[in-house]
Design a protein around this motif. Structure first.
Motif, short mmCIF file in Angstrom:
data_model
loop_
_atom_site.label_atom_id
_atom_site.label_comp_id
_atom_site.label_asym_id
_atom_site.label_seq_id
_atom_site.Cartn_x
_atom_site.Cartn_y
_atom_site.Cartn_z
N THR A 61 0.84 -1.21 0.00
CA THR A 61 0.00 0.00 0.00
C THR A 61 0.87 1.25 0.00
O THR A 61 0.60 2.19 -0.75
N THR B 187 0.95 3.76 -3.14
CA THR B 187 0.52 5.13 -2.89
C THR B 187 1.54 6.13 -3.45
O THR B 187 1.17 7.10 -4.12
N LEU C 129 -5.20 -5.53 -3.70
CA LEU C 129 -4.50 -4.25 -3.56
C LEU C 129 -4.70 -3.37 -4.79
O LEU C 129 -5.04 -2.19 -4.67
#
Length: 172
Positions: free
Chosen positions: A96, A100, A129
């Motif tokens: 993540t 990001t 994800l």
């Protein structure tokens, strides 16, 4: 705490360790037993237009993600990405954090309209994800790669910039 930064040549040994993890190389197109020399060469010869990031946890490289810009003029609005997280750090937010930051670069700094990736159909954690970040399945590639003695299928996934190219209104 997870820290994300650009990969450096001095990260070669730690990246070798990450991609030597059984789940990491099985989930990517990497081969088992990567050499330190391969990682050193890969980092030394990185195209300056491409971006390779590393995730640092407690001073140790635990994951990597890269963004590869397309070279043909008619596909300069496109980039592809790849990721890998050490087996012992999956499920801790490493993917993540890496994704990001790649999306921040892609959307806000590189003017990328379309991001593409391939993911093995049985990699449910990665698919989850990618969907969380707006990637959609565009098709399946049958027998896309050879892994652990058998051919496996992959999904082609892509994400379009959520705001497209926002052109400011001209004041009159």
């Amino acid at each position: 705490m997870i820290h994300i930064r650009r990969a450096e040549i001095s990260d070669a040994a730690q990246l070798q360790r990450v991609f030597a993890s059984g789940g990491t190389y099985a989930g990517t197109l990497q081969l088992p037993h990567p050499s330190l020399e391969m990682w050193q060469e890969r980092l030394e010869k990185t195209d300056p237009k491409d971006t390779r990031l590393v995730a640092i946890y407690d001073g140790v490289v635990v994951g990597s993600a890269s963004l590869h810009l397309e070279k043909p003029q008619r596909r300069q609005h496109v980039a592809s990405l790849g990721m890998g997280v050490a087996d012992s750090f999956t499920g801790r937010g490493i993917g993540t954090a890496l994704l990001t930051e790649l999306l921040n670069l892609s959307d806000n700094w590189l003017n990328i309209l379309r991001l593409e990736l391939t993911v093995f159909c049985d990699n449910t954690a990665a698919i989850h994800l990618y969907k969380k970040f707006g990637f959609e399945k565009e098709g399946m590639m049958r027998a896309h790669a050879f892994r652990n003695g058998q051919y496996v299928d992959s999904y082609a996934m892509a994400r379009l910039h959520p705001k497209q190219a926002m052109i400011p209104l001209r004041e009159t």
